[in-house]
Design a protein around this motif. Structure first.
Motif, PDB file in Angstrom:
ATOM      1  N   LEU A   1      51.977  35.081  43.560  1.00  0.00           N
ATOM      2  CA  LEU A   1      50.899  35.178  42.582  1.00  0.00           C
ATOM      3  C   LEU A   1      49.732  34.261  42.912  1.00  0.00           C
ATOM      4  O   LEU A   1      48.575  34.571  42.640  1.00  0.00           O
ATOM      5  N   GLY A   2      50.042  33.120  43.499  1.00  0.00           N
ATOM      6  CA  GLY A   2      48.992  32.160  43.851  1.00  0.00           C
ATOM      7  C   GLY A   2      48.015  32.758  44.848  1.00  0.00           C
ATOM      8  O   GLY A   2      46.801  32.730  44.637  1.00  0.00           O
ATOM      9  N   ALA A   3      48.562  33.317  45.902  1.00  0.00           N
ATOM     10  CA  ALA A   3      47.710  33.918  46.926  1.00  0.00           C
ATOM     11  C   ALA A   3      46.941  35.093  46.336  1.00  0.00           C
ATOM     12  O   ALA A   3      45.766  35.306  46.641  1.00  0.00           O
ATOM     13  N   SER A   4      47.610  35.817  45.473  1.00  0.00           N
ATOM     14  CA  SER A   4      46.978  36.980  44.860  1.00  0.00           C
ATOM     15  C   SER A   4      45.757  36.591  44.029  1.00  0.00           C
ATOM     16  O   SER A   4      44.681  37.157  44.189  1.00  0.00           O
ATOM     17  N   THR A   5      45.939  35.600  43.157  1.00  0.00           N
ATOM     18  CA  THR A   5      44.797  35.211  42.315  1.00  0.00           C
ATOM     19  C   THR A   5      43.705  34.559  43.162  1.00  0.00           C
ATOM     20  O   THR A   5      42.551  34.585  42.794  1.00  0.00           O
ATOM     21  N   LEU A   6      44.115  33.976  44.264  1.00  0.00           N
ATOM     22  CA  LEU A   6      43.117  33.359  45.141  1.00  0.00           C
ATOM     23  C   LEU A   6      42.178  34.432  45.695  1.00  0.00           C
ATOM     24  O   LEU A   6      40.974  34.271  45.733  1.00  0.00           O
TER      25      LEU A   6
ATOM     26  N   ARG B   1      41.838  37.710  44.637  1.00  0.00           N
ATOM     27  CA  ARG B   1      41.224  38.647  43.689  1.00  0.00           C
ATOM     28  C   ARG B   1      39.878  38.169  43.185  1.00  0.00           C
ATOM     29  O   ARG B   1      39.611  36.971  43.118  1.00  0.00           O
ATOM     30  N   LYS B   2      39.106  39.119  42.769  1.00  0.00           N
ATOM     31  CA  LYS B   2      37.772  38.816  42.258  1.00  0.00           C
ATOM     32  C   LYS B   2      37.840  38.042  40.942  1.00  0.00           C
ATOM     33  O   LYS B   2      37.348  36.943  40.816  1.00  0.00           O
ATOM     34  N   ASP B   3      38.465  38.661  39.932  1.00  0.00           N
ATOM     35  CA  ASP B   3      38.447  38.075  38.592  1.00  0.00           C
ATOM     36  C   ASP B   3      39.265  36.783  38.518  1.00  0.00           C
ATOM     37  O   ASP B   3      38.970  35.895  37.757  1.00  0.00           O
TER      38      ASP B   3
END
Lengths: 334, 334
Positions: A46-51, A53-55
């Motif tokens: 999830l960390g890499a994902s939110t990093l 992602r735009k929002d």
DNA sequence: ACTCGTGACGACAACGATGACGCAGGATGG
DNA sequence: CCATCCTGCGTCATCGTTGTCGTCACGAGT
């Protein structure tokens, strides 16, 4: 993820698509990918994902309360959690214990974690340090205590009105010598409650007796000692307003020790689970934690959904719950 | 960070060095960087940082408890928080409410967040689903309930012993008709407590009366109704063991309604803040939440520090706190 | 047969940060 | 005077993931 892609014979992007349930992957490929995920015990990061992602929503909300172990903070946390679960937010909870340093440290940790929002029952008295965070778009909702030097949402209880209500109730019951015990001078809610007490006395034209107003009480034991001292006065109080949860407990304990539990009236601030089973059943000023938590969550979620507009300051009215301890009549002097 | 580097006229790596307090940056450069940080309101991004770093500690520990609003879970959370603060860990807390689905969902969320460890008061009965996480090195400590189908650390209370202690205490007080009220059949602690109750009866050679063992009690109200029904029996119990916090409350309430509060002895499982102020003061089996929390934290921190070895299963002994309600003698029949 | 649209998928860069390494320049030692 | 080391800083690749865009095949329409 690379390994999964390799094993499934597809590209990483396709794995990403499958993992996120995005369209653009055939059923066959999807099955192969999911199989590989299973076999390799792959876990989405999830960390890499939110990093990337735009929002960039982290899905974390910080709840900085006074003491997660006491029923007020715990109930509030629970109410918050319930309201924030549905939109997929997790709560990172912390106790501040009236320590300003801790508050600043935890806030900065949460900012570094890119929390989506903050719920703050502050231990500090000035909140300018949050201005830059607010400007950066971090929603902050104060609870139980108002913000100072910072314009932002808050949900509080009418402490002045609550204490006035308690005091007036005792006056209506015939009391004239009414004591009040409160927490630290510097805690805002305690100040407001003292003011409410004095306002009620003034309104009923009862002289204020300084010896009956005790403050800086931080523990059950301190409350008990204070009450014992009050009872030893030449002209002891016939009623007591306890300014807080633990003060009420200490008060009842001291009265019980003095055998005065049926002689001195008590109204406590803050309700608690077994208040109706105590002897005598406790009359209290109740703050509805469910409602407070729900309001805080509502405002926070609105802000997260992009609601603009000026800060909201919700003030909830506490209610008087009569159970017996507050309805004891004054002892006739002499 | 790029912007900070630009403004300070250095490379991003140097900014990183300054922000992390690493050596290899002269005082002059350090000052410039910090100035730029200040001016641009730069905030370190912990997510990106842990992504890149080797050891990759997220600094988050998940605490999955039953109900953050009740005093047992709340006290436990508080104790955990206190022990985990010093090593720099934050607690992400959640209530499970005995819902297995919720447990799985939150666990998978925490795994995706790369939590450093998990504290779990499980709502599920089988825990094989955690095997792969454990193998991947995630420390998990069970609390209050043991793991099933999974070999991992746990801290529990001797529920069997506690219930036996409560029951034996009542028997020693002369009681023969002792009722017990417990929670859902499927909750392990409830099962153990029932077993302890029956063991105590058997040991004292008192026949087990099925009508006195009531289970699946989930609320105060249900407890109160059950007690009322018990009192209506032809041969009502002279003592009651309340298998849980809220059951105790319901029990006392029902006894009070029936005016039997001084006739029927009560021992509750779980202590709570004002138990000594209730009328009559409540005799309880106390589980020391502070100690439980401290043990859990100790084990978790050991594991985080790389301690290997077989799973530890700590079992704490609850204690009997005599306050009065459990020392009421049995009513003489007829 | 040709164009065109569409759906499935891959290549590549980028999110913000840090590890590994390199390089310049001054201090040090022989 | 040269080899060597250290200090202070920069370059580049990389962590795991996703946005953007490109490619390719296939079917439909004319």
């Amino acid at each position: 993820m690379k390994d999964v892609a390799l094993l499934a014979g597809v590209s990483v992007k396709t794995v990403s698509r499958v993992v996120n349930g995005e369209p653009g992957a055939s059923t066959a490929v999807r099955q192969r990918v999911l199989g590989a995920v299973e076999r390799l015990d792959y876990r989405h990061n999830l960390g890499a994902s939110t990093l990337r992602r735009k929002d960039a929503r982290s899905g974390i909300v910080g709840a900085l309360l006074q003491d997660l172990g006491n029923s007020f903070s715990a109930g509030l946390l629970r109410a918050l959690e319930d309201a924030l679960r549905e939109p997929g937010l997790s709560v990172l909870a912390a106790s501040l214990d009236e320590e300003p340093e801790r508050e600043r440290g935890i806030v900065s940790d949460l900012v570094a974690r890119r929390a989506d929002g903050l719920v703050l029952m502050p231990a500090t008295h000035r909140h300018e340090y949050l201005i830059s965070e607010r400007r950066a778009g971090l929603p902050v909702v104060f609870v139980d205590r108002r913000p100072h030097g910072l314009d932002c949402d808050s949900v509080t209880v009418d402490n002045h009105g609550g204490a006035k209500l308690a005091t007036a109730h005792l006056v209506a019951g015939g009391h004239r010598r009414i004591a009040m015990l409160t927490d630290l001078e510097e805690i805002e809610t305690a100040v407001e409650r003292r003011a409410g007490y004095r306002a009620a006395l003034a309104e009923k034209e009862i002289g204020f007796a300084p010896e009956l107003l005790v403050h800086d009480i931080r523990s059950e034991m301190a409350a008990a000692q204070a009450v014992t001292a009050l009872l030893d006065l030449a002209d002891p109080p016939t009623a007591i307003v306890a300014g807080r949860n633990i003060i009420t407990v200490g008060t009842v304990r001291a009265l019980r020790a003095a055998g005065a539990v049926r002689e001195v009236a008590v109204v406590g601030f803050d309700d608690f689970p077994m208040a109706d089973l105590v002897e005598p059943p406790l009359t209290v000023i109740r703050q509805d934690v469910q409602q407070i938590g729900a309001e805080v969550a509502r405002i926070l979620l609105d802000r997260l959904n992009g609601a603009g507009g000026p800060p909201q300051h919700v003030v909830l009215e506490p209610t008087l719950i009569q159970r017996g301890s507050g309805e004891i009549p004054p002892r006739r002097p002499g």
